[in-house]
Design a protein around this motif. Structure first.
Motif: not given
Ligand SMILES: Nc1ncnc2c1ncn2[C@@H]1O[C@H](COP(=O)(O)OP(=O)(O)OP(=O)(O)O)[C@@H](O)[C@H]1O
Ligand SMILES: [Mg+2]
Lengths: 311, 303
Positions: B91-98
């Motif tokens: 459930x971690x935000x991929x946009x932020x993680x990217x």
């Protein structure tokens, strides 16, 4: 002769040989060359392209190692390892002017640094003000404007660049200047300017020159003595007028006949001599360095010496 | 006409020297040639924006890239308004993680480039300038380049603890030699030129010959090599992450994201797609910009 012996010898080259490795093979670009230069004279070394003139000058400057022989400056050997203070004195008092003004200046440095380089190396100034003043004075001496100091070399013409090179040498207050074909890369129209400048500086600064050129016409008027070098060997050495009046070695004669004459009529009918090394018969007895007339030396065997002297 | 209509200008030899003066500037011409090319200008801008954005992202946004969702309905969400790039298996935000990942990768790549180029330039300048060092340096070059880089990277990553500096050491201990080789070849061509002979005739010490006569001529090579080292290092981190030897799993990096995205690729392809797209854009633009700059820095291509 006797008067000559009293003159102070500034530089002495004794049996200098410089070998280069070409792949596995070794070849001698300079082969057993000896001469000396008196203080205050202009000594010219003349020879065709590839004869080893630059190699001689770079051996004197310590850029090329001497494979054999010795180079003495003011009586001290400068071809081997020098002590720190010897090297310092030598580097300050012997300077070089280069053949190609396009290649001999650092393109990424300002004229100010280029001219001051030697001063920095030996801390020859007390403060920034003194250094600036020295640069300015030297630029004026070679006929350039002091504010050229803040510019880069690519902003200048060939003749101006050569003057910058001369300033770089002159600022060290040298006694001995090695000029390796200083005008041959320049436009014909500005050659005379640079020659005149060198002559003027010689008088003003009390200089001694080793002047390198590839044709005799250039050196006739400026030299006291001339040595002719062919394929790494000096074949003839004499006072300038003597050499022109009485050339002995066939190679020197060839060089002399190649000088264009001002009169077109005689130029047309001139007999161009082409040197053919096969006229020598050196298989059994190698030639030796003989004094044919007082102060006039030539590389010859006994038979040739006799023959050439008789003509 | 009267004689005094004209007067002779006094002859001033110094003023005559004022001619023959041009306004050519190496760097201005290099820059002009570079931006003349639309592609390189566009890529440079894209590259700049991406790098800047990823470096500033933690300041601009307050989304925690490691925030796990306990509600399973938030796991593996397809891209929507709340999560532009969707979410991953936790459930971690991929946009932020990217962006966090890009940031890590860029910092890593810049660090590696710094060491690679720093060591490479100094070693290469000495290698080229000090003749005696040629033999030993050539041996070192042969030894290092004969070990396949992947084997070397994997081996070192095994031996040392996974981490930022492990990758930096693994990459830089090898990368500097190729740069040194480039520099050496250029230096050898420079050292025989007359202006260097002139400096030696003046007794200029080696450190100033390197600093004044050699290194300024290497700037364009240095910029190009840096530009090419960066995409290579980012790629290497991704590769190490991909085989599980990269940065610790709790570090957000492009390598780790690609590794996790790969295991879910069949079900949730978007988890791999977005990090990969960003990765590709950065790598390709660094690469092309580096090459275009090298072309532009050649005076023969100047306008
Ligand atoms: N560093 C070097 N390594 C190998 N051979 C060299 C080197 N420098 C010069 N030579 C060779 O030594 C010979 C003499 O060269 P040198 O440059 O001294 O001639 P030169 O008389 O100055 O010629 P030019 O009038 O063309 O300047 C040439 O055959 C040249 O190829
Ligand atoms: Mg020469």
């Amino acid at each position: 002769m006797a008067a000559e012996d009293k003159r102070e010898i500034l530089l002495e080259v004794k049996n200098l040989t410089v070998d280069f490795k070409l792949g596995r093979r070794k070849f001698s670009a300079v082969d057993d060359v000896s001469f000396h230069i008196y203080k205050g004279e202009t000594f010219s070394l003349v020879g065709e392209s590839g004869s080893g003139k630059t190699t001689v000058s770079r051996a004197i400057m310590g850029i090329h190692q001497a494979s054999q022989g010795d180079i003495l400056y003011k009586g001290e050997s400068v071809s081997g390892n020098m002590t720190g203070s010897q090297e310092r004195k030598f580097r300050q008092s012997v300077q070089m002017i280069f053949q190609d003004p396009m290649a001999s200046l650092n393109e990424r440095a300002k004229v100010d640094y280029i001219v001051s380089e030697g001063l920095y190396n030996f801390k020859l100034f007390k403060g920034e003000k003194e250094r600036k003043a020295k640069v300015e004075r030297t630029l004026r001496k070679v006929g350039l404007l002091p504010d050229f100091a803040s510019r880069f070399p690519h902003e200048f013409s060939g003749g101006q660049r050569q003057r910058i090179g001369i300033a770089r040498a002159l600022i060290m207050e040298p006694e001995f200047l090695v000029a390796d074909e200083p005008i041959s890369a320049l436009d014909v129209s500005i050659r005379a300017q640079i020659l005149n400048l060198l002559n003027k500086l010689k008088k003003e600064e009390d200089l001694t020159y080793l002047f390198i050129a590839h044709d005799l016409s250039v050196v006739r008027l400026i030299s006291d003595r001339i040595a002719v070098i062919y394929k790494g060997k000096i074949v003839e050495l004499a006072e300038s007028e003597e050499l022109f009046r009485r050339p002995l070695h066939p190679y020197t004669k060839g060089l002399l006949s190649a000088i264009p004459l001002p009169d077109p009529e005689s130029e047309k009918n001139k007999n161009l001599l082409i040197y053919d090394p096969s006229i020598h018969d050196y298989d059994k007895v190698p030639p030796s360095w003989c004094e044919a007339y007082p102060g006039h030396w030539v590389l010859a065997d006994e038979r040739e010496l006799d023959l050439w002297r008789r003509r | 006409m009267s004689d005094d209509a004209f007067t002779f200008a006094p002859w001033n030899p110094e003023a005559a020297e004022e001619t023959g003066y041009s306004h050519y500037s190496y760097w201005r011409s290099t820059f002009r040639t570079f931006i003349k090319n639309r592609l390189s200008l566009t890529l440079l801008i894209i590259m700049g924006v991406l790098v800047l954005f990823s470096l500033l992202y933690p300041v601009l946004a307050s989304v925690d890239p490691n925030k796990v969702a306990l509600d399973s309905s938030l796991w593996n969400r397809r891209p929507d308004f709340a999560h532009i790039f969707g979410t991953d298996g936790l459930g971690r935000d991929i946009w932020a993680r990217t962006w966090y990942g890009t940031r890590t990768s860029i910092l890593l790549a810049f660090t590696i480039a710094f060491f690679d180029v720093g060591i490479g330039v100094v070693a290469g300048a000495l290698w080229g300038y000090v003749r005696k060092s040629d033999q030993i340096m050539t041996e070192i070059y042969n030894v290092i380049t004969n070990i396949p880089s992947t084997v070397y990277l994997i081996l070192l990553s095994y031996i040392m603890k996974p981490g930022f500096w492990t990758i930096v050491i693994a990459m830089s201990s090898r990368g500097w030699i190729t740069i040194a080789r480039f520099i050496r070849n250029k230096v050898i061509s420079l050292r025989e030129s007359e202006y260097n002979v002139a400096s030696r005739c003046l007794g200029t010490p080696l450190n100033r010959i390197l600093g004044k006569n050699i290194i300024p001529f290497l700037v364009s090579i240095i910029i190009m090599q840096t530009a090419l080292t960066i995409p290579y290092s980012i790629g290497a981190e991704v590769f190490l992450g991909f085989i599980g030897l990269g940065l610790p799993l709790d570090t957000v990096s492009l390598g780790n994201m690609v590794n996790q995205g790969r295991s879910n690729f069949m079900l949730y392809p978007f988890q791999l797609t977005w990090p990969t797209v960003i990765l590709a854009v950065i790598t390709v633009s660094f690469y092309i910009v580096g090459n275009k700059f090298a072309d532009a820095s050649d005076p023969k291509n100047h306008l």
